[in-house]
Design an enzyme around this catalytic site. Structure first.
Site, PDB file in Angstrom:
ATOM      1  N   GLU A  35       0.759 -27.746 -54.170  1.00  0.00           N
ATOM      2  CA  GLU A  35      -0.145 -28.013 -53.051  1.00  0.00           C
ATOM      3  C   GLU A  35      -0.289 -26.771 -52.173  1.00  0.00           C
ATOM      4  OE1 GLU A  35      -0.536 -30.934 -49.106  1.00  0.00           O
ATOM      5  OE2 GLU A  35       0.974 -31.362 -50.637  1.00  0.00           O
ATOM      6  N   GLU A  43       4.787 -35.889 -58.659  1.00  0.00           N
ATOM      7  CA  GLU A  43       5.220 -36.925 -57.714  1.00  0.00           C
ATOM      8  C   GLU A  43       5.209 -38.349 -58.277  1.00  0.00           C
ATOM      9  OE1 GLU A  43       3.786 -33.645 -54.840  1.00  0.00           O
ATOM     10  OE2 GLU A  43       3.398 -34.328 -56.892  1.00  0.00           O
TER      11      GLU A  43
END
Length: 258
Positions: free
Chosen positions: A112, A132
């Site tokens: 990210e 995730e």
């Protein structure tokens, strides 16, 4: 160089190097590290003498392995500052360029953060991904950038499977600019820094602001009609006069950033 326990910063001329200093946990970030990174980017944004930032990790294993999950379990949370993961991912008013020097794995919040940087150079051994969902979580802000930086089906393949991919695959997808052997890594990052510093800093800031703000316009006509303060500042700057003058005099320009 200054030491903030979880990060270190160093001024190298007009460049500001920020290093995550948690190699023992693969440079995963806890709330304190987030806050220190946010403060570092605040300082970079406010300093007119600094024109480009480089974000990297310590060691040769990981750029950033995302959130510190052990801390998350023990504390019951993993709070981030107003400016988001790594103090960067929800920072929408930084017109100066940021380079991700991906010295190792960039996973979860690490990817990210790479997506939030303007340019990325990676070592050829680095792996990237948003895993995730494999630990019961969601990539959050990284998903919004991924779907904007890749074709929808390509983004969905990565996000919905949590697949970890190589730096070479990241380059092929357009998520990484250059992939190099470790022996060439720092020289490649430094070359990219120098290429940016060879340009007028206010012109670079105007360029970044126009590209990203223009993306939020519904069409190209609306993007053209938008007002860009950094562009207006550039037009009346000393550097805007210096550039054509240096060209006419057949010499290298001397940029002042004003």
């Amino acid at each position: 160089m200054t030491d903030n326990r979880f990060i270190s910063t160093e001024r190298r001329g007009r460049a500001f190097w920020i290093t995550i200093e948690r190699p023992e946990v693969r440079n995963a970030l806890n709330p304190c590290a987030h806050e220190q990174l946010a403060a570092a980017f605040d300082a970079f944004a406010a300093d007119d003498e600094l024109w480009v930032a480089v974000l990297t990790g310590s060691g040769d294993k990981a750029f950033c392995a995302g959130s510190d999950l052990k801390h998350r379990v023990e504390a019951g949370s993993n709070e981030t500052p107003r400016t988001g993961f790594a103090g960067l991912c929800e920072r929408y008013d930084l017109d100066k360029p940021v380079i991700a020097a991906v010295n190792g794995d960039a996973l979860g919040g690490g990817l990210e953060t790479v997506l939030a940087c303007d340019l990325a150079v990676a070592v050829d051994t680095a792996r990237l991904g948003l895993p995730e969902p494999r630990v019961g979580l969601c990539a959050h802000g990284g998903l919004h950038r991924l779907i904007r930086q890749l074709p929808a089906k390509s983004a969905a393949r990565l996000a919905l499977t949590g697949r970890i991919f190589t730096a070479a695959e990241g380059k092929a997808m357009g998520l990484v600019n250059e992939v190099v052997p470790r022996k060439d890594f720092l020289a490649t990052v430094e070359r990219l820094v120098e290429e940016i510093l060879a340009c007028a800093p206010l012109a670079i800031q105007a360029t970044k602001q126009m590209m990203y703000r223009g993306l939020s316009a519904p069409d190209v006509e609306a993007a053209f009609a938008e007002s860009y303060p950094a562009y207006k500042r550039m037009l009346v700057s000393q550097d805007a006069r210096e550039g054509p003058l240096a060209f006419a005099e057949k010499r290298a320009p001397v940029w002042l950033g004003q």
